[in-house]
Enzyme design. Structure first.
Site, PDB file in Angstrom:
ATOM      1  N   LYS A   1      55.659  44.001  18.028  1.00 25.63           N
ATOM      2  CA  LYS A   1      54.596  43.604  17.095  1.00 25.63           C
ATOM      3  C   LYS A   1      53.225  44.096  17.536  1.00 25.63           C
ATOM      4  O   LYS A   1      52.505  44.749  16.762  1.00 25.63           O
ATOM      5  CB  LYS A   1      54.590  42.085  16.932  1.00 25.63           C
ATOM      6  N   TYR A   2      52.844  43.810  18.769  1.00 23.60           N
ATOM      7  CA  TYR A   2      51.492  44.148  19.208  1.00 23.60           C
ATOM      8  C   TYR A   2      51.315  45.643  19.446  1.00 23.60           C
ATOM      9  O   TYR A   2      50.206  46.177  19.324  1.00 23.60           O
ATOM     10  CB  TYR A   2      51.124  43.333  20.447  1.00 23.60           C
TER      11      TYR A   2
ATOM     12  N   GLU B   1      38.828  31.648  16.483  1.00 26.12           N
ATOM     13  CA  GLU B   1      40.003  30.796  16.669  1.00 26.12           C
ATOM     14  C   GLU B   1      39.598  29.326  16.527  1.00 26.12           C
ATOM     15  O   GLU B   1      38.611  28.894  17.133  1.00 26.12           O
ATOM     16  CB  GLU B   1      40.631  31.038  18.053  1.00 26.12           C
TER      17      GLU B   1
ATOM     18  N   PHE C   1      55.573  34.099  21.315  1.00 26.31           N
ATOM     19  CA  PHE C   1      55.181  35.158  20.388  1.00 26.31           C
ATOM     20  C   PHE C   1      54.605  36.371  21.126  1.00 26.31           C
ATOM     21  O   PHE C   1      54.823  37.506  20.723  1.00 26.31           O
ATOM     22  CB  PHE C   1      54.156  34.627  19.384  1.00 26.31           C
TER      23      PHE C   1
ATOM     24  N   TYR D   1      52.554  30.048  21.771  1.00 25.73           N
ATOM     25  CA  TYR D   1      51.837  31.328  21.877  1.00 25.73           C
ATOM     26  C   TYR D   1      52.557  32.269  22.841  1.00 25.73           C
ATOM     27  O   TYR D   1      52.684  33.475  22.587  1.00 25.73           O
ATOM     28  CB  TYR D   1      50.415  31.091  22.392  1.00 25.73           C
TER      29      TYR D   1
ATOM     30  N   GLU E   1      47.022  37.942  12.323  1.00 26.93           N
ATOM     31  CA  GLU E   1      48.493  37.875  12.415  1.00 26.93           C
ATOM     32  C   GLU E   1      48.955  36.509  11.915  1.00 26.93           C
ATOM     33  O   GLU E   1      49.734  35.814  12.562  1.00 26.93           O
ATOM     34  CB  GLU E   1      48.965  38.115  13.852  1.00 26.93           C
TER      35      GLU E   1
ATOM     36  N   ASP F   1      36.985  27.525  12.177  1.00 30.71           N
ATOM     37  CA  ASP F   1      37.901  27.904  11.102  1.00 30.71           C
ATOM     38  C   ASP F   1      37.310  29.127  10.406  1.00 30.71           C
ATOM     39  O   ASP F   1      36.138  29.117  10.002  1.00 30.71           O
ATOM     40  CB  ASP F   1      38.045  26.732  10.121  1.00 30.71           C
ATOM     41  N   MET F   2      38.110  30.168  10.255  1.00 32.05           N
ATOM     42  CA  MET F   2      37.602  31.428   9.703  1.00 32.05           C
ATOM     43  C   MET F   2      37.030  31.255   8.295  1.00 32.05           C
ATOM     44  O   MET F   2      36.135  31.998   7.881  1.00 32.05           O
ATOM     45  CB  MET F   2      38.717  32.479   9.692  1.00 32.05           C
TER      46      MET F   2
ATOM     47  N   GLU G   1      52.462  30.776   5.983  1.00 31.57           N
ATOM     48  CA  GLU G   1      51.479  30.172   6.885  1.00 31.57           C
ATOM     49  C   GLU G   1      50.071  30.321   6.308  1.00 31.57           C
ATOM     50  O   GLU G   1      49.074  30.228   7.016  1.00 31.57           O
ATOM     51  CB  GLU G   1      51.586  30.791   8.278  1.00 31.57           C
TER      52      GLU G   1
END
Length: 493
Positions: free
Chosen positions: A189-190, A248, A183, A180, A291, A275-276, A300
């Site tokens: 990116k952010y 998350e 990244f 993490y 993301e 889990d979403m 992914e």
């Protein structure tokens, strides 16, 4: 641990003769009138035959001797894809500047400086024609010191060049904190995600409603919270009220999210450990942010995750990203092929190393044609029957003799409206290093003559528990399908 360097001239000796012969001569066999229309020899072809006979041996390196007249740019690119260990520079190709010192032409300078990126050594060969041999050495050192500075991506990737990594599987495995952290250091990116969220928030709530309307924004796959922080910053900048759900599944990352909630975010953020795809949201979202993109866009399992999560997005809700497209291009890279060939696993199919993709910072390779779009996914997915399997045939124009060792994969995503992130070479988001390309190898190097077409078939397949890719070449030769039925590599759902 010895290494062997093979000296190969950039131009065949007979080609150099033809350049300088301007009148009929007697050749070595006694024949008069040398035929200047004889096709040029391709010395790369000599090297390719030798390398192939030696089975692309990793210990075999190339010592390339420069010529006074360089070949075309595409042929130079092909040499830079080889295992180049040494550049041999004859003293005869040096020019003399006004002060009497040796210099090289602009074309030679550019090629040598690009070769320096491959950590080559330099050998000066020939008669000393400029007073002292040290002048040649000083000039080569000058070229080394005056190289263009590395960009942000190159600086970050130093040490990772051509290093094969198995792609992450965030659904199957819980990522470590150090992953993490890497990244989250991305400077681009952010920032772009924040711009996209700001624009979506402004579009969602007009100025007249901003005092009494609260936006519901859900970050699915929140990790350690960089997108949550970006969402709060975007809402503050837009002067809109916001309520954020940070969803998350990784319990280790949830601990970090809860600590930030207690210390900084307060009631504006609700942390959900789930889990979403399985979570039942208490209310529907205006904006859904994720993301989950991998090096190939969908590798992914972003399509499957977001299709499962879109049930708690309002009918007119906004998804960030809105779409993403994968790209592939054929590449020539003996280095990557030899790295894959060294991999062995007793518990897997003998061909397994050649039937799985690798995340890799491409370095010592030649791209043989422009990348072409492969698979595209849109969110939210409005299809009545959701099917994320894909199949496509692409045709590439191969302009010169080469050996194809596999395919480089990239992706481009539209976050919102005109805000785009890309790792496709021709429009790479400057300074972004979150994603390296992906590499799909071929079991056998494929030699193709110039002015030919390469036809490749790609599948994205799915079962109840897994997703996997299959690929094969159909023209100019038919090759077996790689990874049939996911026998060597799958991505777990």
């Amino acid at each position: 641990m010895f290494q062997i360097w093979i000296r190969v001239p950039m131009r065949a000796p007979c080609d150099d003769c033809k350049i300088y012969v301007n009148e009929p001569r007697i050749n070595c066999e006694g024949d008069s009138n040398i035929d200047l229309d004889v096709p040029e020899e391709d010395t790369w072809h000599w090297w390719n035959i030798f390398r192939s006979v030696c089975n692309t041996e990793k210990k075999l390196g190339l010592a390339l001797e420069l010529s006074a007249d360089l070949p075309s740019q595409s042929e130079l690119e092909r040499w830079l894809g080889e295992p180049l260990r040494c550049i041999i520079v004859p003293t005869s190709i040096f020019l003399t500047n006004k002060k009497g010192y040796p210099v090289l032409s602009r074309a030679h300078q550019g090629f040598i400086q690009r070769a320096y990126k491959l950590d080559v050594q330099v050998m000066i060969k020939g008669v000393n024609m400029h007073g002292s041999i040290k002048h040649y050495q000083q000039y080569m050192e000058h070229l080394w010191l005056t190289q263009p500075p590395d960009d942000t991506l190159t600086q970050f990737a130093r040490g990772y060049e051509d290093y094969l990594q198995v792609p992450l599987q965030p659904l199957m495995d819980n990522l470590e904190s150090c992953t993490y952290e890497i990244f989250e250091r991305d400077p681009v990116k952010y920032t772009e995600y924040q711009k996209a969220m700001y624009q979506a928030i402004v579009d969602r709530v007009c100025d007249e409603d901003k005092e009494h309307k609260t936006i519901i924004l859900m970050v699915v796959g929140a990790g350690r919270g960089p997108l949550v922080r970006a969402a709060l910053t975007a809402a503050r900048k837009a002067e809109r009220k916001i309520k954020v759900y940070a969803v998350e599944k990784n319990p280790n990352a949830v601990v970090t999210l809860q600590a930030q909630q207690d210390e900084m975010w307060g009631d504006s953020v609700i942390v959900v450990n789930s889990d979403m795809r399985l979570w039942n949201a208490p209310e529907k979202a205006d904006i859904l942010v994720s993301e989950l993109l991998g090096s190939f866009g969908d590798n992914e399992l972003s399509p499957e995750c977001l299709d499962g999560a879109q049930k708690f997005l309002k009918d007119d809700g906004i998804s960030i990203p809105a779409s993403y497209t994968s790209y592939i291009a054929p590449i020539h890279s003996p280095k990557l092929y030899s790295e894959v060939a060294q991999m062995k696993d007793r518990d897997k199919h003998p061909l397994a190393p050649f039937e799985m993709p690798y995340v890799v910072r491409l370095h010592n390779r030649t791209e043989l044609d422009e990348p072409q779009p492969l698979f595209t996914f849109y969110h939210p997915n409005k299809d009545k029957v959701i099917d994320n399997t894909r199949y496509k045939v692409l045709t590439f124009d191969i302009k010169y003799n080469c050996t194809i060792h596999g395919f480089a994969g990239y992706f481009e995503t539209v976050l919102y409206k005109d805000i785009v992130l890309s790792i496709v070479p021709h429009n790479h988001s400057s300074g972004m290093f979150s994603w390296f390309p992906i590499f799909f190898p071929l079991k056998e190097p494929l030699y193709i003559l110039g002015n030919n077409q390469l036809e490749v078939h790609f599948w994205r397949c799915a079962s109840r528990n897994n997703v996997w890719y299959e690929w094969c070449v159909a023209k100019p030769y038919v090759c077996p399908i790689h990874n049939p039925n996911g026998r060597s590599y799958t991505i777990g759902l």
